[in-house]
Design a protein around this motif. Structure first.
Motif, short mmCIF file in Angstrom:
data_model
loop_
_atom_site.label_atom_id
_atom_site.label_comp_id
_atom_site.label_asym_id
_atom_site.label_seq_id
_atom_site.Cartn_x
_atom_site.Cartn_y
_atom_site.Cartn_z
N VAL A 4 6.01 -42.17 -26.05
CA VAL A 4 5.47 -42.38 -27.39
C VAL A 4 3.99 -42.03 -27.42
CG1 VAL A 4 5.07 -44.06 -29.22
CG2 VAL A 4 7.19 -44.12 -27.92
N GLY A 5 3.26 -42.43 -26.41
CA GLY A 5 1.84 -42.11 -26.34
C GLY A 5 1.62 -40.60 -26.29
N LYS A 6 2.46 -39.91 -25.54
CA LYS A 6 2.34 -38.45 -25.47
C LYS A 6 2.65 -37.81 -26.81
CE LYS A 6 2.43 -36.79 -20.91
NZ LYS A 6 1.62 -35.64 -20.77
N PRO A 12 -1.34 -40.92 -21.60
CA PRO A 12 -0.68 -42.20 -21.29
C PRO A 12 -1.55 -43.18 -20.50
CG PRO A 12 0.86 -40.43 -20.96
CD PRO A 12 -0.48 -39.79 -21.23
N TYR A 13 -2.25 -42.71 -19.48
CA TYR A 13 -3.07 -43.62 -18.67
C TYR A 13 -4.12 -44.33 -19.53
CZ TYR A 13 -6.55 -45.38 -15.42
OH TYR A 13 -7.44 -46.19 -14.76
N TRP A 14 -4.86 -43.55 -20.33
CA TRP A 14 -5.93 -44.14 -21.14
C TRP A 14 -5.38 -45.00 -22.26
CZ3 TRP A 14 -9.99 -44.51 -18.54
CH2 TRP A 14 -10.35 -43.52 -17.63
N TYR A 15 -4.23 -44.61 -22.82
CA TYR A 15 -3.62 -45.45 -23.85
C TYR A 15 -3.22 -46.80 -23.26
CZ TYR A 15 -0.23 -47.67 -26.78
OH TYR A 15 0.43 -48.61 -27.50
N LEU A 16 -2.57 -46.78 -22.09
CA LEU A 16 -2.15 -48.04 -21.48
C LEU A 16 -3.34 -48.90 -21.08
CD1 LEU A 16 0.86 -46.81 -19.35
CD2 LEU A 16 0.94 -48.22 -21.41
N LYS A 17 -4.40 -48.28 -20.60
CA LYS A 17 -5.62 -49.02 -20.27
C LYS A 17 -6.18 -49.69 -21.53
CE LYS A 17 -10.12 -48.60 -18.21
NZ LYS A 17 -10.67 -48.42 -16.91
N HIS A 18 -6.21 -48.94 -22.62
CA HIS A 18 -6.67 -49.47 -23.91
C HIS A 18 -5.76 -50.61 -24.36
CE1 HIS A 18 -8.26 -49.35 -28.03
NE2 HIS A 18 -7.01 -49.39 -28.42
N LEU A 19 -4.45 -50.38 -24.30
CA LEU A 19 -3.48 -51.38 -24.74
C LEU A 19 -3.63 -52.68 -23.97
CD1 LEU A 19 -0.89 -52.17 -26.35
CD2 LEU A 19 0.40 -51.24 -24.41
N PRO A 37 0.75 -46.76 -30.43
CA PRO A 37 0.11 -45.47 -30.10
C PRO A 37 -0.29 -44.64 -31.31
CG PRO A 37 2.08 -45.77 -28.79
CD PRO A 37 2.02 -46.91 -29.76
N TYR A 38 0.53 -44.59 -32.33
CA TYR A 38 0.21 -43.74 -33.47
C TYR A 38 -0.81 -44.38 -34.41
CZ TYR A 38 4.16 -46.58 -35.05
OH TYR A 38 5.01 -47.62 -35.29
N ASN A 39 -1.22 -45.62 -34.12
CA ASN A 39 -2.28 -46.27 -34.90
C ASN A 39 -3.62 -46.29 -34.18
OD1 ASN A 39 -0.60 -46.86 -37.05
ND2 ASN A 39 0.01 -48.83 -36.21
N VAL A 40 -3.62 -45.87 -32.91
CA VAL A 40 -4.85 -45.89 -32.12
C VAL A 40 -5.67 -44.64 -32.45
CG1 VAL A 40 -5.80 -45.79 -29.79
CG2 VAL A 40 -3.84 -47.25 -30.26
N ASP A 41 -6.90 -44.86 -32.82
CA ASP A 41 -7.83 -43.77 -33.09
C ASP A 41 -8.25 -43.16 -31.75
OD1 ASP A 41 -9.82 -42.07 -33.99
OD2 ASP A 41 -11.13 -43.68 -34.70
N LYS A 42 -8.20 -41.85 -31.65
CA LYS A 42 -8.57 -41.20 -30.38
C LYS A 42 -10.01 -41.51 -30.01
CE LYS A 42 -5.19 -37.56 -30.46
NZ LYS A 42 -4.91 -36.14 -30.40
N ASN A 43 -10.88 -41.77 -30.99
CA ASN A 43 -12.27 -42.14 -30.69
C ASN A 43 -12.33 -43.51 -30.04
OD1 ASN A 43 -13.36 -39.76 -31.73
ND2 ASN A 43 -13.34 -40.60 -33.81
N GLN A 44 -11.47 -44.45 -30.49
CA GLN A 44 -11.39 -45.76 -29.86
C GLN A 44 -10.92 -45.60 -28.42
OE1 GLN A 44 -8.70 -48.13 -32.24
NE2 GLN A 44 -10.34 -49.53 -32.75
#
Length: 59
Positions: A4-6, A12-19, A37-44
Motif C-alpha cells: 500500500v505504501g508503494k 516503505p521503510y520511511w513510511y513505516l518509520k513515520h507510522l 499511506p495515502y493520507n501521509v504528505d510526502k513532505n511530512q
C-alpha cells in the motif's frame, strides 16, 4: 512488504518509520486515518528522515 505504501508512492521503510513514530500519539479514528499511506504528505515523510517532527492532528 508494504504494497500500500508503494502504491501511494511512498518508500516503505520511511513510511513505516513515520507510522511507528507517530502511532503512540494517535488517539481517535481520525488520527489513525491520517496515518494511512495515502493520507501521509510526502513532505511530512521527508521530515521523518531528518528527525521525528511532531505530527499535528486536527481536533
Amino acid at each position: 512488504m508494504n504494497p500500500v505504501g508503494k502504491v501511494a508512492g511512498l518508500e516503505p521503510y520511511w513510511y513505516l518509520k513515520h507510522l511507528f513514530g507517530h502511532l503512540p500519539e494517535a488517539m481517535t479514528e481520525e488520527n489513525f486515518r491520517a496515518l494511512r499511506p495515502y493520507n501521509v504528505d510526502k513532505n511530512q515523510l521527508a521530515s521523518t528522515i531528518v528527525g521525528l517532527e511532531p505530527l499535528t492532528f486536527k481536533a
